[in-house]
Design a protein around this motif. Structure first.
Motif, PDB file in Angstrom:
ATOM      1  N   SER A 112     -12.521   7.787  -7.826  1.00  0.00           N
ATOM      2  CA  SER A 112     -12.683   9.171  -8.276  1.00  0.00           C
ATOM      3  C   SER A 112     -13.844   9.764  -7.483  1.00  0.00           C
ATOM      4  O   SER A 112     -15.000   9.424  -7.706  1.00  0.00           O
ATOM      5  N   SER A 113     -13.528  10.641  -6.552  1.00  0.00           N
ATOM      6  CA  SER A 113     -14.517  11.074  -5.563  1.00  0.00           C
ATOM      7  C   SER A 113     -14.714  12.579  -5.557  1.00  0.00           C
ATOM      8  O   SER A 113     -13.740  13.352  -5.674  1.00  0.00           O
ATOM      9  N   VAL A 114     -15.953  12.987  -5.393  1.00  0.00           N
ATOM     10  CA  VAL A 114     -16.254  14.407  -5.265  1.00  0.00           C
ATOM     11  C   VAL A 114     -15.687  14.951  -3.960  1.00  0.00           C
ATOM     12  O   VAL A 114     -15.362  16.139  -3.860  1.00  0.00           O
ATOM     13  N   ASP A 115     -15.530  14.100  -2.947  1.00  0.00           N
ATOM     14  CA  ASP A 115     -14.948  14.553  -1.685  1.00  0.00           C
ATOM     15  C   ASP A 115     -13.501  14.987  -1.862  1.00  0.00           C
ATOM     16  O   ASP A 115     -13.043  15.935  -1.209  1.00  0.00           O
ATOM     17  N   ASP A 116     -12.767  14.291  -2.727  1.00  0.00           N
ATOM     18  CA  ASP A 116     -11.394  14.704  -3.007  1.00  0.00           C
ATOM     19  C   ASP A 116     -11.368  16.098  -3.617  1.00  0.00           C
ATOM     20  O   ASP A 116     -10.507  16.927  -3.288  1.00  0.00           O
ATOM     21  N   VAL A 117     -12.295  16.370  -4.516  1.00  0.00           N
ATOM     22  CA  VAL A 117     -12.373  17.696  -5.133  1.00  0.00           C
ATOM     23  C   VAL A 117     -12.664  18.759  -4.078  1.00  0.00           C
ATOM     24  O   VAL A 117     -12.038  19.821  -4.045  1.00  0.00           O
ATOM     25  N   LEU A 118     -13.601  18.476  -3.186  1.00  0.00           N
ATOM     26  CA  LEU A 118     -13.961  19.436  -2.140  1.00  0.00           C
ATOM     27  C   LEU A 118     -12.785  19.701  -1.202  1.00  0.00           C
ATOM     28  O   LEU A 118     -12.496  20.863  -0.867  1.00  0.00           O
ATOM     29  N   HIS A 173     -19.539  11.574   1.540  1.00  0.00           N
ATOM     30  CA  HIS A 173     -19.712  10.140   1.789  1.00  0.00           C
ATOM     31  C   HIS A 173     -18.385   9.490   2.167  1.00  0.00           C
ATOM     32  O   HIS A 173     -18.297   8.738   3.156  1.00  0.00           O
ATOM     33  N   ASP A 174     -17.349   9.758   1.384  1.00  0.00           N
ATOM     34  CA  ASP A 174     -16.039   9.164   1.659  1.00  0.00           C
ATOM     35  C   ASP A 174     -15.447   9.698   2.968  1.00  0.00           C
ATOM     36  O   ASP A 174     -14.793   8.959   3.711  1.00  0.00           O
ATOM     37  N   VAL A 175     -15.650  10.986   3.229  1.00  0.00           N
ATOM     38  CA  VAL A 175     -15.142  11.567   4.474  1.00  0.00           C
ATOM     39  C   VAL A 175     -15.776  10.869   5.670  1.00  0.00           C
ATOM     40  O   VAL A 175     -15.094  10.533   6.649  1.00  0.00           O
ATOM     41  N   ALA A 176     -17.081  10.635   5.603  1.00  0.00           N
ATOM     42  CA  ALA A 176     -17.770   9.957   6.696  1.00  0.00           C
ATOM     43  C   ALA A 176     -17.238   8.539   6.883  1.00  0.00           C
ATOM     44  O   ALA A 176     -17.062   8.075   8.021  1.00  0.00           O
ATOM     45  N   GLU A 177     -16.953   7.848   5.782  1.00  0.00           N
ATOM     46  CA  GLU A 177     -16.415   6.490   5.883  1.00  0.00           C
ATOM     47  C   GLU A 177     -15.016   6.494   6.493  1.00  0.00           C
ATOM     48  O   GLU A 177     -14.680   5.615   7.293  1.00  0.00           O
ATOM     49  N   ILE A 178     -14.208   7.469   6.112  1.00  0.00           N
ATOM     50  CA  ILE A 178     -12.852   7.561   6.671  1.00  0.00           C
ATOM     51  C   ILE A 178     -12.916   7.793   8.171  1.00  0.00           C
ATOM     52  O   ILE A 178     -12.190   7.169   8.950  1.00  0.00           O
ATOM     53  N   VAL A 179     -13.790   8.686   8.591  1.00  0.00           N
ATOM     54  CA  VAL A 179     -13.915   8.995  10.018  1.00  0.00           C
ATOM     55  C   VAL A 179     -14.420   7.789  10.798  1.00  0.00           C
ATOM     56  O   VAL A 179     -13.965   7.506  11.917  1.00  0.00           O
ATOM     57  N   ASN A 236     -17.464   8.132  -6.815  1.00  0.00           N
ATOM     58  CA  ASN A 236     -18.378   8.576  -5.770  1.00  0.00           C
ATOM     59  C   ASN A 236     -18.748  10.027  -6.015  1.00  0.00           C
ATOM     60  O   ASN A 236     -17.884  10.903  -5.997  1.00  0.00           O
ATOM     61  N   LEU A 237     -20.028  10.280  -6.250  1.00  0.00           N
ATOM     62  CA  LEU A 237     -20.520  11.627  -6.503  1.00  0.00           C
ATOM     63  C   LEU A 237     -21.379  12.147  -5.358  1.00  0.00           C
ATOM     64  O   LEU A 237     -22.037  13.184  -5.502  1.00  0.00           O
ATOM     65  N   VAL A 238     -21.385  11.445  -4.233  1.00  0.00           N
ATOM     66  CA  VAL A 238     -22.170  11.868  -3.070  1.00  0.00           C
ATOM     67  C   VAL A 238     -21.262  12.667  -2.141  1.00  0.00           C
ATOM     68  O   VAL A 238     -20.316  12.109  -1.571  1.00  0.00           O
TER      69      VAL A 238
END
Length: 224
Positions: free
Chosen positions: A196-202, A127-133, A122-124
């Protein structure tokens, strides 16, 4: 011979360096008490292949970590280092390792189908944070987000106490991001069936930077 009193700055930096591993150990004990090892995780894999097992091993390793701090500080004092700096540097180095390795270990645990053809990326941003919430209860979402922010928090909190070159929030942010990218690439390359998510990096980098801000008052090296 009367004992030499430890200067106040040295005592403060020593307490600061002890804060991160102490908090992580307390969190590990609380986590373990809430979610003990189950029967379906019995055996060697239950210790090294599950989050609960890793938390237990991290808590059990705390005395070893403290012994390593003592031995390293003693060796540096014997080599002529100023006692306050010897303790501070030993605490920072061992604490950074102790507070980071279990998190990275958990991140690199395989998913449901390790080695399979599926590789999720996921490179958006967010996106993953929004899905988790949106997917679960607020407490679960907060726990997952905070957990990601704690992955490199020990590095961000302690390394500026040890290395003058890292006494900068922006440098710690860059270090956290670089370490997180390496972990995400490893997840992808090893086919661990994890995202592998950009949100994890952030989140990882942001947590490291916030931890660095929390320890900023102790960055200055104590006087010899």
């Amino acid at each position: 011979m009367e004992p030499v009193p430890v200067p106040a700055p040295a005592r403060r930096t020593r307490r600061a360096a002890l804060l991160a591993p102490a908090l992580l150990a307390a969190a590990a004990v609380a986590f373990l008490a809430q979610r003990p090892l189950g029967r379906h995780h019995a055996g060697w894999n239950g210790w090294v292949g599950t989050a609960n097992g890793i938390v237990f091993l991290a808590a059990a390793a705390l005395p070893v970590a403290l012994l390593a701090v003592w031995a390293l500080a003693r060796r540096r004092r014997a080599a002529g280092a100023e006692p306050g700096w010897a303790r501070r540097s030993a605490l920072a180095e061992v604490g950074a390792v102790y507070g980071t390795v279990p998190w990275v270990w958990m991140i690199l645990l395989p998913g449901v189908d390790p080695g399979g053809p599926r590789r999720r990326v996921n490179l958006v941003p967010l996106h993953d944070v929004a899905e988790i919430v949106a997917a679960g209860p607020p407490a679960t979402a907060v726990a997952q987000i905070v957990g990601n922010m704690l992955v490199f928090a020990a590095l961000g909190f302690l390394l500026p106490l040890r290395f003058a070159a890292l006494a900068s929030t922006w440098r710690v942010l860059a270090l956290g991001a670089a370490c997180s990218v390496l972990v995400e690439v490893a997840q992808y390359a090893l086919r661990l069936d994890r995202v592998s998510s950009v949100d994890d990096v952030l989140l990882n980098a942001g947590g490291a930077a916030l931890a660095a801000l929390a320890s900023r008052r102790w960055w200055r090296r104590p006087a010899a």
